[in-house]
Structure formats: structure tokens, C-alpha cells
Design an enzyme around this catalytic site. Structure first.
Site, short mmCIF file in Angstrom:
data_model
loop_
_atom_site.label_atom_id
_atom_site.label_comp_id
_atom_site.label_asym_id
_atom_site.label_seq_id
_atom_site.Cartn_x
_atom_site.Cartn_y
_atom_site.Cartn_z
N LYS A 79 -3.64 9.49 6.61
CA LYS A 79 -3.16 8.65 5.51
C LYS A 79 -1.75 8.17 5.86
CE LYS A 79 -2.61 9.13 0.42
NZ LYS A 79 -2.81 10.08 -0.68
N SER A 154 -5.74 8.37 -4.43
CA SER A 154 -5.02 7.41 -3.63
C SER A 154 -5.43 7.39 -2.16
CB SER A 154 -3.52 7.67 -3.72
OG SER A 154 -3.20 8.95 -3.19
N SER A 178 -6.11 13.11 -5.32
CA SER A 178 -6.21 12.02 -4.35
C SER A 178 -7.00 12.29 -3.09
CB SER A 178 -4.82 11.53 -3.97
OG SER A 178 -4.36 10.65 -4.95
#
Ligand code: GLN
Length: 487
Positions: A79, A154, A178
Site C-alpha cells: 500500500k 482504504s 481497511s
């Protein structure tokens, strides 16, 4: 034979170690796969050109009979809030445009030490604030199971990349769900470890007391390896746990005969869509069929989890994001005075959701309101932790659906932040209590979209969660992801 990009991280690692596949060809093929579907999926913010070269070094090391790490030659994505030295780090924000990481996160270093080949960084909601990836200021990411829907957030880029078979293993961060919610939306396995199990050093902070890095994969065994290579104390993160790590793969096959599975009597089943409810009840049947005993437990404060989470997370975020002032990192709008440099850089750099959170958090922490909001939320969080500790005296794991719905349509919830926040209803308690949570693909809804079972456990019970997950996965027989499609 399957394409190498369809294989699990474990299968790739063992084939590479045995010399049946070269790391170079595996990584090269994987990057071709990334490029082939990326136009539809949009999971990656960067793809690193040096990956194939780094893979070649793994092959060289093998020919020299050097010891290979457990993920040697395996393509992995991270990420874009995890620092990777010398590479751009954006957190999905315009504010960090042009910023390159000055050092690598401990998690990233450990991944490289394990021999993994990081192939690129994935899209995310800006500063990890969101549940659909739509708050990314940089790119749209779509759900490979239906390109008209969100991948969740997310860590939506990481989930989409795993589901689209662009990588077998990607990492996300989980502050309120997330990792688990996007894993659920994309039919992946997602593990949020116990708070402090994986070092946060080099992870851009959202809410420091809740943030935790974890793996997202297509199989539970891959999640176990993904945790194994990163877990353990780090002197550079004072909140990193000193508790010993376990061998997360060793007990995977041991089954769950006699396991006590708790269900929360606070969850109002009638409020769930019919197909989510049916899948949930089916999941409990599967666990029972494997020899588990289902026990109802009560954790009254879970009802307040969303409210507490959005006070605490935003309060911490408002303090953490103060460092992005236009001086120290990324984009700067130079407009005369120092004060206007701060204002202009932040006004133009941050998106609407990030501003909303900073304002909410600043308000909750301001003098006169601190006790009423932050103090009170912290108090209820303490009660929640206590109630969960008590519940875990009676059960080994607690099961819930991961999300109250399957992936929703792109644009469907962008105008309604409150509705967006409610997708975290089942995931936030784990963060507030610092406990591990595992999201597992459980079935498909009426439209063929993935649904997910969440398992929560006591602190540092990852080995047990993974064992239950592995048993469930074997029995639930969830289908392989389709080629990216529109339903
Ligand atoms: N969706 C939640 C939020 O918007 C959780 C985010 C996260 O875990 N980073 O805050």
C-alpha cells in the site's frame, strides 16, 4: 498447467526454491499480468521497473546455493503509505506529490529480507481515510468482480491487485477495517494482526493507537507466511510488541474440533440484507460442521464502536497530519507569508474527506470539548476492551460478518459520508481493542459478489485465527476470482 500469476505465494516460493521456476520469469510474467488488466482495475500507483532485475539476483543466489528467504522471488505489492526507500510515497494524496521515501519501513525491510520482490505500490483512500478507495486523489480503482463497483477501502488497491491476480500477496494497513473490508469486497483473505505485532516504523500514521499493517491474499496459508515474515519486535517502534511470535504455518491443518465460536447477541440479524444474513448463517453451519460449538456472547459496547472510532481516529489524525504543512514534505504552495504557505499548501493539498476528519478531530480535542468527546470516547473504548476480554473467557474466537453489505457501486456513497462510515460497523471493535481480526471469503451474494466472514481473537492469537481460517476455507470452497468483468 496454470499460469504462474495464478499461483499462491507459497507455491511460487517453493517452485522457485526448487529451481522449477526462475524468479526472473515469475516476476516478468507477473508484471505482464499487472499491465494486462491494470487499465480496467487501476490497482497500482507505481510499478517498479527494477523488479525483474532484483528477481534475477534471487536466481543467482540460488545457483550459488545461498539460503533463500521464505518469499524468495515472490512478487508482492505494498500500500502506498508504507515507506520504501527512494520510491515515491503518496498516501493517495496530492499533498505528497513529488515526495520520495527517505528510508524503508521495517515491514518493507523484512519483506525484502524474506526475498520478496516488491513490484509496486497500490492505490488507497487519501491518508487511509475511507471505505471505497474513492477518496484517492490520484486514481480510480475498480473491483475486479464487477468493474462498476468499488474495491472497498482504504486498502482497495491491494485488495483489487490480489483479486485480479496481479500479485498473490499485497499488504494493507488497518485502522478501522481497511484491510478486512476491502478483502471482503474483493473476495480475498485479509488479516489485521494484534496491535503492535508488526512494526509501524515507516508506515505513515493515520491514528497511531489503532494502525496496523497486515497481509491480503487469496489463501489463508499465504496470509500466514505474509504475517510470519513481518511479525516481531522492532526497537524503532516503541509500541511494537515484545510478545514472542509463533510459527503461523505449523498448526494450520490441525482442525477446529471443540473450538468455541462466539456470536454477538448485539448484532441485529434482521437489519442485514437477506443474502448477507443467509451467508452468515451458512458460515456458522460450516464452522459447526467442522466441530465447533457456537455460543452467544454479549459485548454491549460494540454498539458504540463506530461512534468511538470516529472520535478517536479523527482526533489522532488531526494531530498526525499537522506535519504536512507544505514545508517538510511534498507539494508546497509558496504564497508570500509563512502562514499563507501553510494554509494554501494544506487547502490545496488535502481532499475534502481529509479536511473533514481534521476538523472533526480538532474539534473533539479542543479545550472545553475534550472531556465531552475525546475523554468520553476513550472511556467507552476501555469498557469495550474489558467486555471483549470477558467474552474471550467463554469463547476462543468471535465471528461476525466482515461487512454489512457486499461491494457497492462506484459513486453510490460518495455524497453520504455517514453511510460510508457505517461500512466499518463490524471491523472497528478489533482496532479499538487492539485485537487481531481475519476476513475470510465465505460465499457470493445474489448478484455473484463476494461476502465475508470475520473472526476476532484474543491478543496474539493469530496462529489460532489462521488455523480456524484454514479449516473454514477448505470447507467453504469459495470460487477462484473471475477475470475482471462487469456484471
Ligand atoms: N474506513 C475507515 C475509515 O475511513 C477505516 C480506515 C482504515 O482502516 N484506515 O476511517
Amino acid at each position: 498447467m496454470s499460469e504462474t500469476w495464478q499461483l499462491s505465494a507459497r507455491d511460487l516460493a517453493s517452485s522457485i526454491a526448487a529451481g522449477e521456476l526462475s524468479a526472473e520469469s515469475v516476476v516478468a510474467r507477473q508484471i505482464e499480468r499487472i499491465r494486462a488488466v491494470e487499465g480496467d482495475v487501476g490497482a497500482f500507483l507505481t510499478v517498479d521497473d527494477s523488479a525483474v532485475e532484483r528477481a534475477r539476483e534471487v536466481d543467482l543466489a540460488r545457483t550459488r546455493s545461498e539460503t533463500l528467504g521464505p518469499l524468495a522471488g515472490v512478487p508482492v505489492a505494498i500500500k502506498d503509505n508504507m515507506s520504501w526507500r527512494g520510491r515515491p510515497l503518496s498516501c493517495g494524496s496530492k499533498l505528497l506529490e513529488g515526495y520520495t521515501a527517505a528510508y524503508s519501513a521495517t515491514a518493507v525491510e523484512r519483506l525484502e529480507d524474506a526475498g520478496a520482490i516488491i513490484v509496486g505500490s497500490t492505490n488507497m483512500d487519501e491518508f487511509a481515510m475511507g471505505s471505497s478507495c474513492e477518496n484517492s486523489a490520484l486514481q480510480e480503482t475498480r473491483n475486479p468482480w464487477d468493474l462498476n463497483r468499488v474495491p472497498g477501502g482504504s486498502s482497495g488497491g491491494s485488495a483489487a491487485a490480489v483479486a485480479a491476480q496481479q500479485v498473490p500477496l499485497a499488504y494493507g494497513s488497518d485502522t478501522g477495517g481497511s484491510i478486512r473490508q476491502p478483502a471482503a469486497f474483493c473476495g480475498c483473505v485479509g488479516l489485521k494482526p494484534t496491535y503492535g505485532r508488526i512494526s509501524r516504523y515507516g508506515l505513515v500514521a493515520f491514528a497511531s493507537s489503532l494502525d496496523q499493517i497486515g497481509p491480503m491474499t487469496r489463501t489463508v496459508a499465504d496470509a500466514a507466511v505474509g504475517l510470519q515474515v513481518m511479525a516481531g519486535h522492532d526497537a524503532r517502534d516503541s509500541t511494537s510488541a515484545t510478545a514472542p511470535t509463533a510459527d503461523y504455518l505449523a498448526g494450520l491443518e490441525h482442525g477446529i474440533e471443540g473450538l468455541r465460536v462466539g456470536t454477538l447477541n448485539e448484532i441485529d440479524l434482521s437489519s442485514l440484507p437477506t443474502d448477507v444474513r443467509e451467508d452468515w448463517l451458512r458460515s456458522l453451519d460450516v464452522l459447526e460442521g467442522l466441530g465447533a460449538e457456537i455460543v452467544e456472547v454479549s459485548v454491549p459496547s460494540v454498539r458504540a464502536a463506530i461512534a468511538i472510532y470516529y472520535v478517536l481516529a479523527n482526533s489522532e489524525a488531526s494531530a498526525n497530519l499537522a506535519r504536512f504543512d507544505g514545508v517538510r514534505y511534498g507539494a508546497r504552495v509558496d504564497s508570500g507569508t509563512l502562514a499563507s504557505l501553510y494554509t494554501e499548501s494544506r487547502s490545496r493539498g488535502f481532499g475534502a474527506e481529509v479536511k473533514r476528519r481534521i476538523m472533526l478531530g480538532t474539534y473533539a480535542l479542543s479545550s472545553g470539548y475534550y472531556d465531552a468527546y475525546y475523554g468520553r470516547a476513550e472511556g467507552v473504548a476501555r469498557t469495550l476492551r474489558r467486555e471483549l476480554r470477558t467474552a474471550f473467557q467463554d469463547v476462543d474466537v468471535i465471528a461476525t460478518p466482515t461487512s454489512p453489505s457486499s461491494a457497492f457501486g462506484l459513486g453510490e456513497r460518495t455524497d453520504n459520508p455517514l453511510e460510508m462510515y457505517l461500512s466499518d460497523i463490524f471491523t472497528t471493535p478489533a482496532n479499538l481493542a487492539g485485537l487481531p481480526g481475519l476476513a475470510l471469503p465465505s460465499g457470493l451474494d445474489d448478484e455473484g459478489m463476494p461476502l465475508s466472514l470475520q473472526l476476532l481473537g484474543p491478543a496474539f492469537s493469530e496462529a489460532q485465527l489462521l488455523r480456524v481460517g484454514h479449516a473454514f476455507e477448505t470447507a467453504a470452497d469459495f470460487p477462484a476470482p473471475p477475470e475482471p468483468r462487469r456484471l
